[in-house]
Write an enzyme that holds these catalytic residues in place. Structure first.
Site, mmCIF file in Angstrom:
data_model
loop_
_atom_site.group_PDB
_atom_site.id
_atom_site.type_symbol
_atom_site.label_atom_id
_atom_site.label_comp_id
_atom_site.label_asym_id
_atom_site.label_seq_id
_atom_site.Cartn_x
_atom_site.Cartn_y
_atom_site.Cartn_z
ATOM 1 N N ASP A 73 0.885 -1.171 0.000
ATOM 2 C CA ASP A 73 0.000 0.000 0.000
ATOM 3 C C ASP A 73 0.919 1.215 0.000
ATOM 4 O O ASP A 73 1.674 1.435 0.960
ATOM 5 C CB ASP A 73 -0.888 -0.018 1.255
ATOM 6 N N ASN B 59 2.967 3.049 -10.447
ATOM 7 C CA ASN B 59 1.754 3.154 -11.253
ATOM 8 C C ASN B 59 0.505 3.475 -10.433
ATOM 9 O O ASN B 59 -0.412 4.125 -10.930
ATOM 10 C CB ASN B 59 1.560 1.819 -12.000
ATOM 11 N N TYR C 96 -6.277 16.279 -8.698
ATOM 12 C CA TYR C 96 -5.588 15.291 -9.545
ATOM 13 C C TYR C 96 -4.489 15.980 -10.357
ATOM 14 O O TYR C 96 -3.354 15.496 -10.432
ATOM 15 C CB TYR C 96 -6.600 14.595 -10.451
ATOM 16 N N LYS D 6 -0.340 15.282 -10.052
ATOM 17 C CA LYS D 6 0.503 14.794 -11.151
ATOM 18 C C LYS D 6 1.559 15.826 -11.537
ATOM 19 O O LYS D 6 2.668 15.459 -11.952
ATOM 20 C CB LYS D 6 -0.366 14.409 -12.358
ATOM 21 N N THR E 53 -10.308 2.160 -17.586
ATOM 22 C CA THR E 53 -9.897 1.464 -16.360
ATOM 23 C C THR E 53 -10.899 1.851 -15.267
ATOM 24 O O THR E 53 -11.870 2.558 -15.534
ATOM 25 C CB THR E 53 -8.483 1.911 -15.895
HETATM 26 N N1 LIG Z 1 -6.912 5.554 -17.001
HETATM 27 C C1 LIG Z 1 -6.500 6.694 -17.517
HETATM 28 O O1 LIG Z 1 -7.128 7.238 -18.451
HETATM 29 C C2 LIG Z 1 -5.256 7.346 -16.991
HETATM 30 C C3 LIG Z 1 -4.801 8.505 -17.641
HETATM 31 C C4 LIG Z 1 -3.646 9.126 -17.181
HETATM 32 C C5 LIG Z 1 -2.961 8.587 -16.105
HETATM 33 N N2 LIG Z 1 -3.437 7.467 -15.479
HETATM 34 C C6 LIG Z 1 -2.657 6.937 -14.334
HETATM 35 O O2 LIG Z 1 -2.456 5.550 -14.508
HETATM 36 C C7 LIG Z 1 -2.221 4.945 -13.236
HETATM 37 C C8 LIG Z 1 -3.034 3.660 -13.127
HETATM 38 O O3 LIG Z 1 -4.411 3.991 -13.087
HETATM 39 P P1 LIG Z 1 -5.526 3.130 -13.827
HETATM 40 O O4 LIG Z 1 -6.126 3.993 -14.851
HETATM 41 O O5 LIG Z 1 -5.017 1.799 -14.203
HETATM 42 O O6 LIG Z 1 -6.620 3.037 -12.631
HETATM 43 P P2 LIG Z 1 -7.227 1.769 -11.844
HETATM 44 O O7 LIG Z 1 -7.823 0.789 -12.776
HETATM 45 O O8 LIG Z 1 -8.111 2.377 -10.803
HETATM 46 O O9 LIG Z 1 -5.942 1.112 -11.163
HETATM 47 C C9 LIG Z 1 -5.291 1.774 -10.102
HETATM 48 C C10 LIG Z 1 -4.504 0.760 -9.317
HETATM 49 O O10 LIG Z 1 -3.868 1.471 -8.238
HETATM 50 C C11 LIG Z 1 -4.155 0.753 -7.039
HETATM 51 N N3 LIG Z 1 -4.084 1.613 -5.865
HETATM 52 C C12 LIG Z 1 -4.869 2.673 -5.517
HETATM 53 N N4 LIG Z 1 -4.480 3.160 -4.335
HETATM 54 C C13 LIG Z 1 -3.428 2.405 -3.924
HETATM 55 C C14 LIG Z 1 -2.584 2.405 -2.788
HETATM 56 N N5 LIG Z 1 -2.756 3.269 -1.777
HETATM 57 N N6 LIG Z 1 -1.566 1.503 -2.727
HETATM 58 C C15 LIG Z 1 -1.372 0.616 -3.716
HETATM 59 N N7 LIG Z 1 -2.173 0.523 -4.796
HETATM 60 C C16 LIG Z 1 -3.169 1.425 -4.898
HETATM 61 C C17 LIG Z 1 -5.542 0.156 -7.244
HETATM 62 O O11 LIG Z 1 -5.756 -0.894 -6.312
HETATM 63 P P3 LIG Z 1 -7.207 -1.284 -5.756
HETATM 64 O O12 LIG Z 1 -7.774 -2.289 -6.723
HETATM 65 O O13 LIG Z 1 -6.941 -1.858 -4.415
HETATM 66 O O14 LIG Z 1 -8.036 -0.030 -5.721
HETATM 67 C C18 LIG Z 1 -5.385 -0.334 -8.683
HETATM 68 O O15 LIG Z 1 -4.697 -1.551 -8.716
HETATM 69 C C19 LIG Z 1 -2.594 6.004 -12.186
HETATM 70 O O16 LIG Z 1 -1.410 6.592 -11.671
HETATM 71 C C20 LIG Z 1 -3.371 7.035 -12.990
HETATM 72 O O17 LIG Z 1 -3.307 8.332 -12.442
HETATM 73 C C21 LIG Z 1 -4.559 6.834 -15.908
#
Ligand SMILES: NC(=O)c1ccc[n+]([C@@H]2O[C@H](COP(=O)([O-])OP(=O)(O)OC[C@H]3O[C@@H](n4cnc5c(N)ncnc54)[C@H](OP(=O)(O)O)[C@@H]3O)[C@@H](O)[C@H]2O)c1
Length: 244
Positions: free
Chosen positions: A66, A93, A165, A169, A200
């Site tokens: 975490d 990530n 957010y 970032k 996601t």
């Molecule tokens: N999706 C997009 O369009 C997008 C665009 C730009 C940047 N991003 C970035 O991409 C990265 C991944 O996001 P995603 O889109 O894949 O979202 P996601 O599907 O919500 O995945 C996020 C992951 O982070 C984990 N997480 C959250 N809080 C945590 C903590 N305190 N400790 C450890 N793990 C934690 C979540 O675990 P749980 O299952 O336990 O919640 C999940 O496995 C993020 O940094 C996000 O800001 C995403």
């Protein structure tokens, strides 16, 4: 651990972009050992089991991590040190969007995970990273952290507020710039990477949120994973300034 293996630790790898990155690495080459970091040990175990069911070429394990909990980070460092003795690639990530009502609560929640988390995870794992022959550090950031983008009324995301957010970032990008300077001199290659707007659970609203993303034209997290692999193989832009 076989010294020819590339040991990769991905935070938040039980879902979304982190999971797809773990899957891509594990299925693409025998040379990878992927450590799935997950704040829930059960979710980490399930992710590893799902990937193993897809006949990966590489090997996998999981670690409870975490990024907002310093004891969890400390224990994860001990486990990884005992099992592997080093990491070659650290992918920060894990990230969230906060749904707290008050701005101050949004800021606290978001910075804890998106900014302070990666900072303390990197600090804690740096000794293991420096044991690698070719250490690499990637921060999954976002173009929404770009001050240039935020200041441009013609930008497609100009109307989107998301101050907490965006701020988290932007600060993450500064962390990368600091690490680029300090760890770069010790041989660590470092990048910040925007994975694009993809489907996601980042909105935190489950299937509804995913569907809204599909309707807004979001891409696939599989392409985000390909981008992560490409930047460290330096076939992508490989530019540390990508999100600044
Ligand atoms: N999706 C997009 O369009 C997008 C665009 C730009 C940047 N991003 C970035 O991409 C990265 C991944 O996001 P995603 O889109 O894949 O979202 P996601 O599907 O919500 O995945 C996020 C992951 O982070 C984990 N997480 C959250 N809080 C945590 C903590 N305190 N400790 C450890 N793990 C934690 C979540 O675990 P749980 O299952 O336990 O919640 C999940 O496995 C993020 O940094 C996000 O800001 C995403």
């Amino acid at each position: 651990m076989d010294s020819n293996k590339t040991v990769v630790l991905i935070t938040g790898a039980n879902g979304g972009i982190g999971y797809e990155t773990a899957l891509l690495l594990a299925t693409s080459a025998t040379s990878f050992h992927v450590i799935v970091g997950a704040r829930s040990a059960e979710k980490g175990e399930k992710a590893v089991s799902d990937i193993k069911s897809q006949s990966p070429k590489g090997t996998l394990s999981h670690v409870q991590l975490d990024v907002t909990d310093s004891n969890s980070i400390k224990n994860a460092v001990s486990t990884v040190e005992k099992d592997f003795g080093r990491i070659d690639v650290l992918i920060n990530n894990a990230g969230i969007i906060s749904h707290a009502t008050a701005l101050i609560d949004q800021l606290r929640e978001t910075f804890e995970t998106n900014t302070f988390g990666p900072a303390i995870v990197t600090e804690a794992f740096t000794p293991l990273l420096l044991k690698s022959k070719s250490p690499k550090l990637i921060y999954v950031s976002s173009n929404l952290g770009s001050i240039t983008w935020r200041s441009d009324p013609t930008n497609p995301y100009y109307a989107l507020p998301a101050p907490a957010y965006r701020m988290s970032k932007a600060a993450l990008n500064m962390l990368l710039a600091c690490d680029y300077a300090t760890l770069g001199s010790k041989g660590v290659k470092a990048w910040a990477y925007c994975p694009g707007y993809v489907v996601t659970n980042l909105s935190g609203t489950g299937e509804k949120g995913r569907q809204e993303r599909v309707e807004r034209g979001a891409g696939s997290a599989v392409d985000s994973a390909k981008g992560i692999l490409a930047i460290w193989r330096e076939k992508g832009c490989g530019c540390w300034k990508v999100c600044l």
